[in-house]
Design a protein around this motif. Structure first.
Motif, mmCIF file in Angstrom:
data_model
loop_
_atom_site.group_PDB
_atom_site.id
_atom_site.type_symbol
_atom_site.label_atom_id
_atom_site.label_comp_id
_atom_site.label_asym_id
_atom_site.label_seq_id
_atom_site.Cartn_x
_atom_site.Cartn_y
_atom_site.Cartn_z
ATOM 1 N N ARG A 1 0.810 -1.208 0.000
ATOM 2 C CA ARG A 1 0.000 0.000 0.000
ATOM 3 C C ARG A 1 0.844 1.259 0.000
ATOM 4 O O ARG A 1 0.977 1.972 -0.977
ATOM 5 C CB ARG A 1 -0.892 0.031 1.245
ATOM 6 C CG ARG A 1 -2.204 -0.611 1.059
ATOM 7 C CD ARG A 1 -3.026 -0.442 2.290
ATOM 8 N NE ARG A 1 -2.525 -1.284 3.353
ATOM 9 C CZ ARG A 1 -2.894 -1.169 4.602
ATOM 10 N NH1 ARG A 1 -3.710 -0.243 4.962
ATOM 11 N NH2 ARG A 1 -2.451 -1.988 5.517
ATOM 12 N N PHE B 1 -5.384 -9.448 -4.599
ATOM 13 C CA PHE B 1 -4.563 -8.252 -4.781
ATOM 14 C C PHE B 1 -4.915 -7.144 -3.793
ATOM 15 O O PHE B 1 -4.225 -6.121 -3.749
ATOM 16 C CB PHE B 1 -4.706 -7.712 -6.201
ATOM 17 C CG PHE B 1 -3.852 -8.398 -7.216
ATOM 18 C CD1 PHE B 1 -2.472 -8.290 -7.174
ATOM 19 C CD2 PHE B 1 -4.417 -9.160 -8.215
ATOM 20 C CE1 PHE B 1 -1.671 -8.916 -8.110
ATOM 21 C CE2 PHE B 1 -3.630 -9.795 -9.172
ATOM 22 C CZ PHE B 1 -2.251 -9.677 -9.115
ATOM 23 N N CYS B 2 -5.989 -7.335 -3.008
ATOM 24 C CA CYS B 2 -6.485 -6.252 -2.145
ATOM 25 C C CYS B 2 -6.643 -4.982 -2.973
ATOM 26 O O CYS B 2 -6.143 -3.901 -2.634
ATOM 27 C CB CYS B 2 -5.537 -6.024 -0.973
ATOM 28 S SG CYS B 2 -5.380 -7.447 0.136
ATOM 29 N N ASP B 3 -7.348 -5.131 -4.057
ATOM 30 C CA ASP B 3 -7.475 -4.051 -5.028
ATOM 31 C C ASP B 3 -8.895 -4.074 -5.586
ATOM 32 O O ASP B 3 -9.745 -4.828 -5.109
ATOM 33 C CB ASP B 3 -6.441 -4.247 -6.142
ATOM 34 C CG ASP B 3 -6.193 -2.998 -6.949
ATOM 35 O OD1 ASP B 3 -6.737 -1.940 -6.599
ATOM 36 O OD2 ASP B 3 -5.457 -3.072 -7.953
ATOM 37 N N ALA C 1 -9.770 -1.797 -2.929
ATOM 38 C CA ALA C 1 -8.703 -0.798 -2.943
ATOM 39 C C ALA C 1 -8.871 0.130 -1.747
ATOM 40 O O ALA C 1 -9.997 0.466 -1.344
ATOM 41 C CB ALA C 1 -8.734 -0.006 -4.244
ATOM 42 N N ASP D 1 -9.796 -9.309 -6.764
ATOM 43 C CA ASP D 1 -9.813 -8.189 -5.835
ATOM 44 C C ASP D 1 -9.312 -8.620 -4.460
ATOM 45 O O ASP D 1 -8.550 -7.894 -3.804
ATOM 46 C CB ASP D 1 -11.225 -7.629 -5.687
ATOM 47 C CG ASP D 1 -11.742 -6.964 -6.949
ATOM 48 O OD1 ASP D 1 -10.931 -6.655 -7.847
ATOM 49 O OD2 ASP D 1 -12.972 -6.776 -7.046
#
Length: 399
Positions: free
Chosen positions: A9, A304-306, A310, A301
């Motif tokens: 991050r 990728f923690c996106d 996000a 998602d």
């Protein structure tokens, strides 16, 4: 969570775009035209020593690279053996098309450098030099293209390599090992200053344990590259067609159904919020400021923690998204309606979970690892910091 965490991050945010972190990706940062050298001696340098304890590879076969961004200018570049930060330029590419920023290991089994104030990475390659390339970004400026060991077409794909991430600034030294993208070389960090802390050390035989644990899971087995050259993270596996793109879908569906009828509590530094699912979105109430609602995430998602997860740097939605991302990867979101779940004994206990991250944590001597981008939630990332650092040591530990 640490406000200065140097993981996926804020490491990227703090560098104001480090350039092409993936082979073939777009470049967004670069050096100005000046080749002025920023020396560690004039910017409060921090001694860094790298040590070869692999027990397998000769000192002469190991190379160290210190690359990143000069915060004063936004320049991308590398640090030389004498502690100077040198901005990158296209002329750095040699006859083969790549730079040679390597700092060799001495016969003593060590490589040393003094880190200037900067954010970046310390790479290590074994058996061959890395193919780092200076390319041109969309604004016509030079930028570094870094290795992407999860991309088969990358020129570094067959080279044994790994790295740590760091930010060294007026507030101190903030550093971590990382498996967010891949794992290959076992690295440990020792940071001395107001106190001495270490992280990244694996248990005896830890590298073999990681490869065996990942290979033992049918969906994850194809993430192992070559004869234990590296393991790539499952998110990159999705992109490469090596990991099921619907792996988390059943768990995501169960979470969405659960919180249609049951409230979810998420506690952050900014306040405590109650979430419920309406339609396809998880919406929150509570606190002085209301977080944005979260759309139903995909497997990609989650890994990728996106995307839907996000985490914007807004102090409200960002922390909520980070906590949800961690809970999905650790598979605690169904069993723990109050998040974040802090007890690591309760993580990764169901069949659909991030077994890649689980393997990293189980092989770690202190239980800490950076197995996914939000692994710092509840303090389980392999991250250390010191506000008055005196030295940092990175050890290539036994294979």
């Amino acid at each position: 969570m640490h406000s200065r965490m140097i993981g996926r991050r804020s490491f990227l945010a703090s560098t104001a775009a480090l350039g092409a972190l993936a082979f073939g990706g777009g470049t967004t940062g670069c050096a100005p035209s000046s080749r002025a050298r920023s020396t560690a001696a004039t910017t409060g340098g921090l001694p860094l020593t790298a040590v070869n304890r692999t027990g397998r590879y000769a000192d002469a076969s190991i190379h160290m690279y210190v690359v990143g961004v000069d915060p004063a200018t936004g320049a991308q570049g590398h640090v030389t053996a004498d502690g100077a930060f040198v901005p990158c330029t296209a002329s750095d590419n040699g006859p083969g098309g790549f730079t040679d920023y390597a700092i060799p290991f001495r016969d003593s089994g060590e490589a040393t450098v003094v880190l200037p104030k900067m954010s970046g990475r310390v790479y290590f390659s074994i058996g061959d030099r890395l193919r780092l390339k200076v390319v041109t970004d969309g604004n016509g400026r030079p930028a570094l293209q870094y290795p992407a060991g999860w991309v088969g077409a990358d020129p570094n794909y067959r080279i044994l390599h790994d790295w740590i991430e760091f930010t060294h600034n007026d507030a101190g030294m903030f550093c971590n090992t990382t498996m967010v993208d891949m794992f290959s070389v076992p690295l440990a960090i020792r940071l001395a200053g107001t106190r001495t802390r270490t992280t990244g050390t694996l248990v005896d035989g830890g590298r073999d344990r990681i490869f065996a644990a990942v290979a033992a899971r049918p969906e994850f087995a194809r993430l192992v590259v070559g004869d234990r050259l590296r393991v790539i993270a499952p998110g990159h596996g999705v992109e490469a067609g090596l990991f099921p793109a619907d792996y988390y879908d059943s768990y995501i569906d169960a979470v969405w159904n659960e919180y249609r009828r049951t409230p979810l509590t998420v506690r952050t530094d900014a306040g405590t919020y109650t979430g419920t699912v309406t339609g396809e979105r998880l919406s929150f109430t509570g606190g002085a400021r209301t977080p944005a609602s979260i759309a139903r995430p995909s497997t990609r998602d989650v890994l990728f923690c996106d995307g839907a997860l996000a985490a914007p740097n807004d102090g409200v939605t960002g922390p909520v998204a980070a906590i949800l991302g961690a809970a999905f990867n650790r598979s605690t979101l169904l069993s723990e309606p109050r998040q974040p779940a802090a007890d690591p004994a309760r993580y990764y206990r169901v069949p659909v979970t991030n077994h890649y991250a689980r393997a990293m944590h189980q092989a770690s001597a202190d239980g800490a690892a950076y197995g996914f981008a939000f692994d710092d939630v509840a303090g389980h990332a392999s991250y250390i910091q010191d506000e008055a650092p005196t030295s940092v040591t990175v050890t290539l530990t036994p294979f």
